[in-house]
Design an enzyme around this catalytic site. Structure first.
Site, PDB file in Angstrom:
ATOM      1  N   SER A   1      42.146  67.922  20.847  1.00  0.00           N
ATOM      2  CA  SER A   1      40.933  67.442  21.499  1.00  0.00           C
ATOM      3  C   SER A   1      40.215  66.332  20.728  1.00  0.00           C
ATOM      4  O   SER A   1      40.794  65.289  20.463  1.00  0.00           O
ATOM      5  CB  SER A   1      40.040  68.669  21.708  1.00  0.00           C
ATOM      6  OG  SER A   1      38.924  68.376  22.470  1.00  0.00           O
TER       7      SER A   1
ATOM      8  N   ASP B   1      36.896  62.269  25.313  1.00  0.00           N
ATOM      9  CA  ASP B   1      37.399  62.764  24.030  1.00  0.00           C
ATOM     10  C   ASP B   1      38.930  62.632  24.008  1.00  0.00           C
ATOM     11  O   ASP B   1      39.527  62.093  24.942  1.00  0.00           O
ATOM     12  CB  ASP B   1      36.926  64.203  23.758  1.00  0.00           C
ATOM     13  CG  ASP B   1      37.662  65.231  24.597  1.00  0.00           C
ATOM     14  OD1 ASP B   1      38.211  64.861  25.655  1.00  0.00           O
ATOM     15  OD2 ASP B   1      37.684  66.410  24.204  1.00  0.00           O
TER      16      ASP B   1
HETATM   17 MG   LIG Z   1      38.773  68.085  24.605  1.00  0.00          MG
END
Ligand SMILES: [Mg+2]
Ligand SMILES: CC(=O)N[C@H]1[C@@H](OP(=O)(O)O)O[C@H](CO)[C@@H](O)[C@@H]1O
Length: 517
Positions: A39, A257
């Site tokens: 992430s 992100d």
């Molecule tokens: Mg993420």
């Protein structure tokens, strides 16, 4: 990545592969998704997420089996543990297991995929490698595969199917409205970059009234640039645009992100002040729009819209939803699975974490009502068409930066708003998030949706006393679920008071000895 960490990660991924196989067998061979990503974290990190058949996160009760597998001391013991879970869960070992997987752009991803395949092969699991995808795309495909041929068919189980569904529903949701200006999207130099570029190919070009999307920070060839000085987490944490941003004042900017399941918006005011439009803002915008549409369609009473937040939501956003929008708000513990679960209790549940992870979920009943309902006027008909289109545009499986981006753009186009009008809906209270490193974070036990500490004893009373001295003061402390630290959040009437309150509560946390009982 250092060697020890890399060996540890291999072992984690292998065990998650076993868990995915078990979960699929337990669910009669339904397809389970495995996403390899870390992430918003630095490029040298990596991790793994499991996706349940409906595209939701792994059911909570199964996390314990993951822990049991993770704690198996050796490879030989591992398969004993595997067999014991088969027995405990009454799994038929002859059921065919099905797993699909994908990864983000991290350089360790390909190697981890090979480890995952070893686990799937060892457990005689059928698998498909979807290569590079955003996390929400894998969630989408997982749900499509498991609903194929059913009345709840979610879409074509391919990356192309995802783009086609998104593009066609965007067109329907616009109802002939015009986009104004452009949006610049910072892709954190992650997988969102190439995938957004791909999605754009399915959308009408700006010359034909399509949205102008300027893609920046989409360099995936230099892995070290991932999430570095850019991306949603950088923007939310530092409350400023990426240093590379050259956006003109009053133009819309957004940051994703590293695996494109989070998005935040922002812009520079005419005087150059940075204005963040975070997950709370996206939630309020979506809730207000969907609430209005439901009323305009004549479904106000039949489509109850609710908002789900965590304690990190700005107090001003909560007040705006309850007092101005007059919609119910539920507060849950941190972590998307908690929000998602609470959101499914509404006909239309809008959930977002302040950091930009969220989506909108429509209950089965709400979907049925929308399908069957016969509008009584052209105005009702138009609102209904928009609502129906939104159910397809929104990725209901999980927060999806790409579909959230288009959702925001559709709403702004309908409302005829720029970022300023959106920003003016309410004024954020000054807020501060502090990370406190402590000897043992596990002594900090939170209750009441993590807004209060029940242990160590006495600490909450000290926090309450500190908060009581500040106008509009609100503060809480809780152990992070993902980092070895306690997080302290504070809000107050002014910036300096907020800082003061945050530091006072951080000091209380540091001093807590945690002698229980
Ligand atoms: Mg993420
Ligand atoms: C304050 C904050 O942003 N917390 C984050 C963070 O959780 P913690 O349990 O606070 O470490 O990571 C989670 C997973 O990414 C995310 O869901 C959550 O919002």
């Amino acid at each position: 990545m250092d060697r020890n960490r890399s060996i540890l990660l291999d072992s984690v991924v292998f065990r998650v592969g076993l868990l995915a196989a078990l979960r699929s067998r337990k669910l009669n061979g339904q397809t389970i998704g495995v996403m390899i990503t870390a992430s918003h974290n630095p490029p040298e990190d990596n991790g793994v997420k499991l996706v349940d058949p409906m595209g939701e996160m792994l059911e909570e009760s199964w996390e314990a089996y993951g822990t049991t597998l993770a704690n198996a001391p050796s490879e030989e013991k591992l398969f004993e543990v595997y067999d014991s879970i088969i027995k405990e869960c009454h799994i038929n070992p002859d059921t065919k297991a099905n797993v699909i997987f994908a990864r983000d752009t991290r350089s360790s991803g390909a190697h981890l995929v090979s480890i995952l395949i070893e686990a799937l092969t060892a457990t005689d699991t059928a698998y498909t490698d979807y290569k590079l995808l955003t996390t929400p795309q894998l969630h989408y495909i997982t749900r499509c595969l498991n609903t194929k041929g059913s009345p709840y068919e979610y879409g074509e189980p391919t990356e192309q199917g995802y783009y086609e569904k998104t593009a066609s529903s965007l067109k329907l949701a616009m109802q002939g409205r015009q986009f104004s200006g452009s949006v610049t999207v910072d892709c954190a130099n992650g997988v969102g970059g190439p995938k957004l570029r791909e999605l754009i190919k399915y959308l009408p070009p700006p010359s034909e009234g399509g949205l102008e999307i300027k893609v920046v920070n989409d360099d995936v060839l230099k892995p070290e640039r991932l999430n570095h000085q850019c991306g949603a987490d950088f923007v939310k944490t530092n409350q400023r645009a990426p240093p590379s941003s050259h956006a003109a004042p009053m133009t819309r900017c957004a940051s994703l992100d590293g695996d494109a399941d989070r998005i935040v918006y922002y812009f520079n005011d005419v005087d150059g002040t940075f204005r963040l439009l975070d997950g709370d803002r996206i939630a309020t915008l979506a809730a207000s729009f969907i609430g209005d549409l439901a009323r305009s369609a004549g479904l106000g009473e039949k489509l109850k819209v609710g908002v789900v937040q965590t304690a990190y939501a700005n107090g001003a956003s909560t007040a705006y939803v309850t007092q101005d929008l007059r919609l119910p708000v539920v507060c849950t513990a941190t972590g998307v699975k908690h929000l998602h679960h609470a959101a499914t209790k509404f006909d239309v549940g809008v959930y977002f974490e302040a950091n930009g992870h969220g989506t909108v979920v429509f209950s089965d009943l709400a979907l049925k009502r929308l399908k069957k309902y016969e509008p009584q006027s052209p105005a009702q008909s138009s609102a209904l068409d928009t609502l129906r289109a939104l159910t397809a545009l929104i990725n209901q499986t999980v927060g999806d930066a790409l579909s959230d981006l288009l959702l925001v753009e559709v709403i702004l186009a309908h409302k005829g708003w720029g970022p300023k009008e959106w920003d003016l809906t309410y004024t954020d209270l000054p807020n501060r998030l502090v990370r406190v490193e402590v000897a043992d974070r596990y002594i900090f036990k939170a209750v009441d949706a993590e807004r209060r500490l029940e242990s160590p004893p006495g600490v909450q009373a000290q926090i309450d006393a500190a908060v009581g001295k500040f106008k509009n003061g609100r503060s809480f402390a809780r152990a992070s679920g993902t980092e070895d630290a306690v997080r302290v959040y504070a809000e107050a009437a002014s910036r300096s008071e907020t800082e003061d309150l945050a530091q006072k509560v951080a000091a209380i946390v540091r001093q807590a000895r945690g002698e229980i009982g």
